[in-house]
Design a protein around this motif. Sequence first.
Motif, short mmCIF file in Angstrom:
data_model
loop_
_atom_site.label_atom_id
_atom_site.label_comp_id
_atom_site.label_asym_id
_atom_site.label_seq_id
_atom_site.Cartn_x
_atom_site.Cartn_y
_atom_site.Cartn_z
N VAL A 1 2.86 8.87 -1.44
CA VAL A 1 3.25 7.89 -0.08
C VAL A 1 2.31 6.89 -0.41
O VAL A 1 1.19 6.96 -0.62
CB VAL A 1 2.78 8.74 1.44
CG1 VAL A 1 2.92 7.62 2.45
CG2 VAL A 1 3.64 10.01 1.51
N LEU A 2 2.80 5.59 -0.07
CA LEU A 2 2.32 4.58 0.00
C LEU A 2 2.58 3.68 1.53
O LEU A 2 3.62 3.42 1.71
CB LEU A 2 2.64 3.39 -0.96
CG LEU A 2 2.05 1.90 -0.89
CD1 LEU A 2 0.61 1.94 -1.00
CD2 LEU A 2 2.89 0.94 -1.77
N TYR A 3 1.45 3.58 2.36
CA TYR A 3 1.67 3.03 3.48
C TYR A 3 1.51 1.38 3.40
O TYR A 3 0.96 0.87 2.50
CB TYR A 3 0.52 3.32 4.64
CG TYR A 3 0.57 4.62 5.01
CD1 TYR A 3 1.00 4.78 6.45
CD2 TYR A 3 -0.04 5.77 4.22
CE1 TYR A 3 1.10 6.19 6.89
CE2 TYR A 3 -0.06 6.97 4.65
CZ TYR A 3 0.38 7.21 6.17
OH TYR A 3 0.41 8.25 6.64
N GLU A 4 2.38 0.90 4.29
CA GLU A 4 2.29 -0.71 4.30
C GLU A 4 0.70 -0.93 5.14
O GLU A 4 0.23 -0.25 5.58
CB GLU A 4 3.64 -1.39 5.17
CG GLU A 4 3.48 -1.10 6.75
CD GLU A 4 4.30 -1.73 7.43
OE1 GLU A 4 4.71 -2.83 6.88
OE2 GLU A 4 4.56 -1.24 8.51
N GLY A 5 0.48 -2.11 4.58
CA GLY A 5 -1.00 -2.80 5.03
C GLY A 5 -0.92 -2.97 6.53
O GLY A 5 0.08 -2.77 7.25
N GLY A 6 -2.17 -3.54 7.06
CA GLY A 6 -2.18 -4.04 8.31
C GLY A 6 -2.22 -2.97 9.39
O GLY A 6 -2.44 -1.69 9.18
N THR A 7 -2.29 -3.34 10.74
CA THR A 7 -2.42 -2.51 11.90
C THR A 7 -1.05 -1.92 11.94
O THR A 7 0.03 -2.26 11.84
CB THR A 7 -2.89 -3.27 12.85
OG1 THR A 7 -2.01 -4.05 13.42
CG2 THR A 7 -4.41 -3.60 12.83
#
Length: 603
Positions: free
Chosen positions: A579-585
Amino acid sequence: MNNLTAAALTGLLAAGMLLPSCTKDGVQPGSTSLPVAAATTNSAVAVNGVMMQAFYWDVPTSTASGTWWQNLGAKSQELSDAGITALWLPPAYKGGSSTDVGYGVYDRYDLGEFNQKGTVATRYGTISQLQSAITSLHGKGIQVYEDMVMNHLTWADAQETVNGNTVYTRFNYAGRGSTYSTYRWSSANFTGTQQAPNNGWYQWKSWDFQPYANNDAYDNLLGSEIQYNGNTANQNETINWGNWITTKLSLDGYRLDATKHIYTPYVNQWLDAVKGTSGRFAVSEAWFRNLTDLNNYAAATGGRTSLFDVPLHYTFQDMSNGNGSWDMRGLQFAGFTEANGALSVSFVDNHDTDQQGGALYSPVTNLKMLAYAYILTRAKGYPCVFYRDFYEYGLGAQIKKLIAIRKANAYGAANEYTTVNDTDVYAYSRAGDSTHPGLLVMLNDGSTGRSKTITTPFKSATLTDKTGNSTATVTTDANGTGVFPVNARSYSVWVPGTGATTPPTTGTTAVSFNVTYSGTVSGQDVYVLGNTAQLGTWNTANAIKLSGATYPVWKGTINLTSGTAVQYKYIRKDAAGNVLYEGGTNRSFTPSGTSMTRTETWQ
């Protein structure tokens, strides 16, 4: 921890070293290699959960139930009944004496088990008492977070000579020997140390980072400063210790001490290696009063850790100091909680702000229950209650009532009444959802009772003040408008009863998610993942797969509960589960109407 009391300072003289304070929080300015991780909701955080800081400076070494650990274990049932879902424990490891509060760390592997520094027990008790307390707390459904002090060691066993100077930097751990770890600390592991009282710091290596945030963040804090920048052995040992204590105590999360004094890339490395994707919770003490600095630190740690809302605490202190003359509109959209609620731990006071003589002494002494009513009804933030407020300052019954209101009513879309609020009165509502009726909170710091005409989400409803502070009954019209009173220097939480002819929010909204992302290869897909069951409750195995038929735009439509605020992220996942999450909040919005479209670009 940030600073020790004057009394504690006097007691922290050992081996020629003065131990002044304890706080750590750090970001490395100019660093471009910080990995970014998504903010996540952890399984250790219950829905509308409430944390308690389960200690304060200089808690008694003996209570009616025994040691402090036995005191907390004995309170497990009443804490559960009060709605507390997690406890933040003090540093559980050996300091310099039987009275050390734990931030003057000597041996992180000694949890009250070995005869070292003249004692087996720590200030709080023995390891068996600690484990028994945790078992009792877990048995009542209460999670346990341990205070992780990683910046420094103190109370060294022996002297060394460094560049012709005598320093106390050798740790032998004769009482523990090689149990749990054979690692030994010496001057090679540190960048500098504090000398005898008033002699300041002696430094023989570069600090891990240079001061930033107008010199508010800096490396050296107290004791012997552990080197993490470029020291792989120290990095691995502290990670090993983190994993060891997690298992030893069956921890559900962590409170990281004084992180603005720790090299930020290592904070990230430690969190990735110890917390990882376990679902355990983490909150860091990055004591930045400036909201911009706190936001920058949240970005630098990439969503791996929540942060205490220090700016909001000082807003409450301003309200307290004003004691009726402060403009209550200053509570509108206040603090890190409003700026980044998914990563915020809100609090009114803690051990440092309550500590007389400490550098961070800034108590909320007036109108404190208004501050608690604020954090416990808010849509954003994870509220933390202070043990001393609950048990020793006479606020327990009122706080308990607010926690019950939070669990029963604090749901749904939030509304700030910017055209209603004035210098004395602040109002805020939660619309509720299909199973929770919502609320309207009113805070009044003025010397006279007030009434406000407010249009609420509660149409043709009869509302009562669930706190009991007002005995009035308010009936709203078909638009939800009513006249709501609040007593002088008091608060009310108005909740609709069964008389509402129109439920706050029902039904679902068909939300179309359209996200542009071209960073996939064959076998990888884009998903949406969020905090509700419809969005997978942050479990990547339950994420909702989007269609790549119109690549690079990924699309999907999901029915979400109308009127219930959601938080979500986009993730990339392959068949193996990587899994790769997008960045930011976290992204957030409140579904409304029959349909909505979210057109976005991967962060």
